[in-house]
Design a protein around this motif. Sequence first.
Motif, PDB file in Angstrom:
ATOM      1  N   PHE A   1      -7.742  12.371   9.470  1.00  0.00           N
ATOM      2  CA  PHE A   1      -6.492  12.061   8.760  1.00  0.00           C
ATOM      3  C   PHE A   1      -6.477  12.633   7.338  1.00  0.00           C
ATOM      4  CE2 PHE A   1      -7.065   8.040  11.465  1.00  0.00           C
ATOM      5  CZ  PHE A   1      -6.339   8.559  12.521  1.00  0.00           C
TER       6      PHE A   1
ATOM      7  N   SER B   1     -12.797   9.415  11.444  1.00  0.00           N
ATOM      8  CA  SER B   1     -11.353   9.598  11.684  1.00  0.00           C
ATOM      9  C   SER B   1     -10.584   9.785  10.379  1.00  0.00           C
ATOM     10  CB  SER B   1     -10.777   8.417  12.476  1.00  0.00           C
ATOM     11  OG  SER B   1     -10.726   7.228  11.717  1.00  0.00           O
ATOM     12  N   HIS B   2     -11.100   9.245   9.269  1.00  0.00           N
ATOM     13  CA  HIS B   2     -10.406   9.336   7.984  1.00  0.00           C
ATOM     14  C   HIS B   2     -10.851  10.551   7.154  1.00  0.00           C
ATOM     15  CE1 HIS B   2      -9.227   5.325   9.121  1.00  0.00           C
ATOM     16  NE2 HIS B   2      -8.452   5.201   8.065  1.00  0.00           N
TER      17      HIS B   2
ATOM     18  N   THR C   1       3.857   6.776  12.216  1.00  0.00           N
ATOM     19  CA  THR C   1       2.932   5.784  12.761  1.00  0.00           C
ATOM     20  C   THR C   1       3.682   4.606  13.356  1.00  0.00           C
ATOM     21  OG1 THR C   1       1.282   6.413  11.111  1.00  0.00           O
ATOM     22  CG2 THR C   1       1.001   4.266  12.163  1.00  0.00           C
TER      23      THR C   1
ATOM     24  N   LEU D   1     -14.861   5.109  11.725  1.00  0.00           N
ATOM     25  CA  LEU D   1     -13.662   5.129  10.870  1.00  0.00           C
ATOM     26  C   LEU D   1     -13.809   6.204   9.790  1.00  0.00           C
ATOM     27  CD1 LEU D   1     -12.732   1.358  10.343  1.00  0.00           C
ATOM     28  CD2 LEU D   1     -11.482   3.084  11.642  1.00  0.00           C
TER      29      LEU D   1
ATOM     30  N   TRP E   1      -6.042   1.287  -1.846  1.00  0.00           N
ATOM     31  CA  TRP E   1      -6.160   0.457  -0.630  1.00  0.00           C
ATOM     32  C   TRP E   1      -6.748  -0.911  -0.986  1.00  0.00           C
ATOM     33  CZ3 TRP E   1      -9.717  -2.181   2.259  1.00  0.00           C
ATOM     34  CH2 TRP E   1      -9.401  -2.454   3.590  1.00  0.00           C
TER      35      TRP E   1
ATOM     36  N   LEU F   1      -4.558  -2.713  14.394  1.00  0.00           N
ATOM     37  CA  LEU F   1      -5.800  -1.955  14.194  1.00  0.00           C
ATOM     38  C   LEU F   1      -6.437  -2.312  12.852  1.00  0.00           C
ATOM     39  CD1 LEU F   1      -4.543   1.492  15.549  1.00  0.00           C
ATOM     40  CD2 LEU F   1      -6.383   0.108  16.554  1.00  0.00           C
TER      41      LEU F   1
ATOM     42  N   GLN G   1      -0.484  -0.276  14.195  1.00  0.00           N
ATOM     43  CA  GLN G   1      -1.346  -0.029  13.043  1.00  0.00           C
ATOM     44  C   GLN G   1      -1.785  -1.343  12.387  1.00  0.00           C
ATOM     45  OE1 GLN G   1      -2.601   2.828  12.245  1.00  0.00           O
ATOM     46  NE2 GLN G   1      -3.656   2.156  10.395  1.00  0.00           N
TER      47      GLN G   1
ATOM     48  N   ILE H   1      -7.985  11.605   4.458  1.00  0.00           N
ATOM     49  CA  ILE H   1      -7.725  10.544   3.480  1.00  0.00           C
ATOM     50  C   ILE H   1      -8.591  10.784   2.245  1.00  0.00           C
ATOM     51  CG2 ILE H   1      -7.753   8.061   3.064  1.00  0.00           C
ATOM     52  CD1 ILE H   1      -5.726   9.144   5.256  1.00  0.00           C
TER      53      ILE H   1
ATOM     54  N   PHE I   1       2.053   7.714   6.878  1.00  0.00           N
ATOM     55  CA  PHE I   1       2.393   6.758   7.939  1.00  0.00           C
ATOM     56  C   PHE I   1       3.811   6.966   8.481  1.00  0.00           C
ATOM     57  CE2 PHE I   1      -0.936   4.564   5.471  1.00  0.00           C
ATOM     58  CZ  PHE I   1      -1.823   4.238   6.498  1.00  0.00           C
TER      59      PHE I   1
ATOM     60  N   ILE J   1     -16.991   4.452   4.797  1.00  0.00           N
ATOM     61  CA  ILE J   1     -15.811   5.176   5.293  1.00  0.00           C
ATOM     62  C   ILE J   1     -15.456   6.316   4.328  1.00  0.00           C
ATOM     63  CG2 ILE J   1     -13.368   4.972   5.925  1.00  0.00           C
ATOM     64  CD1 ILE J   1     -13.892   1.993   6.535  1.00  0.00           C
TER      65      ILE J   1
ATOM     66  N   TRP K   1      -7.918   7.564  -2.863  1.00  0.00           N
ATOM     67  CA  TRP K   1      -6.915   6.641  -2.325  1.00  0.00           C
ATOM     68  C   TRP K   1      -7.500   5.275  -1.957  1.00  0.00           C
ATOM     69  CZ3 TRP K   1      -4.529  10.929   1.217  1.00  0.00           C
ATOM     70  CH2 TRP K   1      -3.631  11.698   0.454  1.00  0.00           C
TER      71      TRP K   1
ATOM     72  N   PHE L   1       0.832  -1.205   0.000  1.00  0.00           N
ATOM     73  CA  PHE L   1       0.000   0.000   0.000  1.00  0.00           C
ATOM     74  C   PHE L   1       0.871   1.261   0.000  1.00  0.00           C
ATOM     75  CE2 PHE L   1      -3.080   2.783   2.570  1.00  0.00           C
ATOM     76  CZ  PHE L   1      -3.768   3.181   1.443  1.00  0.00           C
TER      77      PHE L   1
HETATM   78  C1  HEM Z   1      -5.907   4.676  10.821  1.00  0.00           C
HETATM   79  C2  HEM Z   1      -8.741   1.213   8.972  1.00  0.00           C
HETATM   80  C3  HEM Z   1      -8.296   3.212   4.577  1.00  0.00           C
HETATM   81  C4  HEM Z   1      -4.709   5.954   6.288  1.00  0.00           C
HETATM   82  C5  HEM Z   1      -6.755   3.597  10.710  1.00  0.00           C
HETATM   83  C6  HEM Z   1      -7.259   2.797  11.809  1.00  0.00           C
HETATM   84  C7  HEM Z   1      -8.035   1.829  11.284  1.00  0.00           C
HETATM   85  C8  HEM Z   1      -8.038   1.993   9.845  1.00  0.00           C
HETATM   86  C9  HEM Z   1      -8.807   0.726  12.041  1.00  0.00           C
HETATM   87  C10 HEM Z   1      -6.986   3.046  13.286  1.00  0.00           C
HETATM   88  C11 HEM Z   1      -8.240   3.574  13.957  1.00  0.00           C
HETATM   89  C12 HEM Z   1      -8.402   5.052  13.766  1.00  0.00           C
HETATM   90  O1  HEM Z   1      -7.419   5.769  13.963  1.00  0.00           O
HETATM   91  O2  HEM Z   1      -9.523   5.493  13.436  1.00  0.00           O
HETATM   92  C13 HEM Z   1      -8.917   1.491   7.619  1.00  0.00           C
HETATM   93  C14 HEM Z   1      -9.801   0.764   6.744  1.00  0.00           C
HETATM   94  C15 HEM Z   1      -9.689   1.332   5.504  1.00  0.00           C
HETATM   95  C16 HEM Z   1      -8.714   2.408   5.617  1.00  0.00           C
HETATM   96  C17 HEM Z   1     -10.694  -0.409   7.138  1.00  0.00           C
HETATM   97  C18 HEM Z   1     -10.388   0.957   4.222  1.00  0.00           C
HETATM   98  C19 HEM Z   1     -11.617   1.267   3.926  1.00  0.00           C
HETATM   99  C20 HEM Z   1      -7.242   4.095   4.639  1.00  0.00           C
HETATM  100  C21 HEM Z   1      -6.653   4.762   3.509  1.00  0.00           C
HETATM  101  C22 HEM Z   1      -5.604   5.497   3.995  1.00  0.00           C
HETATM  102  C23 HEM Z   1      -5.583   5.327   5.423  1.00  0.00           C
HETATM  103  C24 HEM Z   1      -7.145   4.638   2.064  1.00  0.00           C
HETATM  104  C25 HEM Z   1      -4.585   6.361   3.289  1.00  0.00           C
HETATM  105  C26 HEM Z   1      -4.556   6.628   2.033  1.00  0.00           C
HETATM  106  C27 HEM Z   1      -4.763   5.891   7.665  1.00  0.00           C
HETATM  107  C28 HEM Z   1      -3.938   6.714   8.555  1.00  0.00           C
HETATM  108  C29 HEM Z   1      -4.276   6.334   9.858  1.00  0.00           C
HETATM  109  C30 HEM Z   1      -5.314   5.303   9.749  1.00  0.00           C
HETATM  110  C31 HEM Z   1      -2.915   7.772   8.107  1.00  0.00           C
HETATM  111  C32 HEM Z   1      -3.683   6.898  11.161  1.00  0.00           C
HETATM  112  C33 HEM Z   1      -2.314   6.327  11.403  1.00  0.00           C
HETATM  113  C34 HEM Z   1      -1.703   6.875  12.670  1.00  0.00           C
HETATM  114  O3  HEM Z   1      -2.353   6.790  13.739  1.00  0.00           O
HETATM  115  O4  HEM Z   1      -0.568   7.365  12.604  1.00  0.00           O
HETATM  116  N1  HEM Z   1      -7.240   3.085   9.531  1.00  0.00           N
HETATM  117  N2  HEM Z   1      -8.275   2.469   6.915  1.00  0.00           N
HETATM  118  N3  HEM Z   1      -6.579   4.456   5.776  1.00  0.00           N
HETATM  119  N4  HEM Z   1      -5.567   5.075   8.419  1.00  0.00           N
HETATM  120 FE1  HEM Z   1      -6.942   3.808   7.664  1.00  0.00          FE
END
Ligand code: HEM
Length: 132
Positions: free
Chosen positions: A84, A78-79, A44, A75, A94, A52, A49, A86, A41, A128, A90, A30
């Motif tokens: 974050f 948070s995204h 991170t 989620l 993923w 999670l 991570q 996002i 990241f 999300i 993107w 990814f």
């Molecule tokens: C954090 C799941 C897509 C970037 C998280 C967390 C979970 C998660 C469970 C930690 C809980 C939270 O902080 O809310 C997912 C799932 C995705 C997804 C199931 C798919 C639908 C993405 C994508 C990106 C991304 C597409 C980036 C392009 C991040 C970042 C964090 C994060 C930067 C925080 C990391 C940190 O704490 O430093 N994600 N995510 N996620 N996710 Fe995702």
Amino acid sequence: MGNADSDVVFQSYGRCCNNESFFIDFYDRFMGSSAEIRALFANTNMAAQRHLLRNGIMQLVLHARGMPDTKLRALGCSHSRTGFNIRPEWYGLWLDALLATLRQYDPQFDETTALCWRRAIGPGIEVIRGAY
Ligand code: HEM
């Protein structure tokens, strides 16, 4: 509970999710797909991570099996742009990274499995992504 797609997906994830390497390879792939994503990241704790994400993917699978979308909405929050930040485009990268890693780790993975994954978790990903 469960339909044909989500049964296939549940079994497929069960063959992958107890292997820590699955999540290491997912994030390598990814992050390898975009410098912008890698930068997100940079600070991170990746061991945390990976843990999670293991749960996050399980939330997508459970949503496909009829669970309410409460955890996915959180989620989404948070995204989103206030979290974050996002970007919606993107999520395609993923999903591509997830399917490539499933193909690598699930010995029973075939084109039907890929289709079942796309159909089963697509709506949950939209929850999300749509919160952006
Ligand atoms: C954090 C799941 C897509 C970037 C998280 C967390 C979970 C998660 C469970 C930690 C809980 C939270 O902080 O809310 C997912 C799932 C995705 C997804 C199931 C798919 C639908 C993405 C994508 C990106 C991304 C597409 C980036 C392009 C991040 C970042 C964090 C994060 C930067 C925080 C990391 C940190 O704490 O430093 N994600 N995510 N996620 N996710 Fe995702």
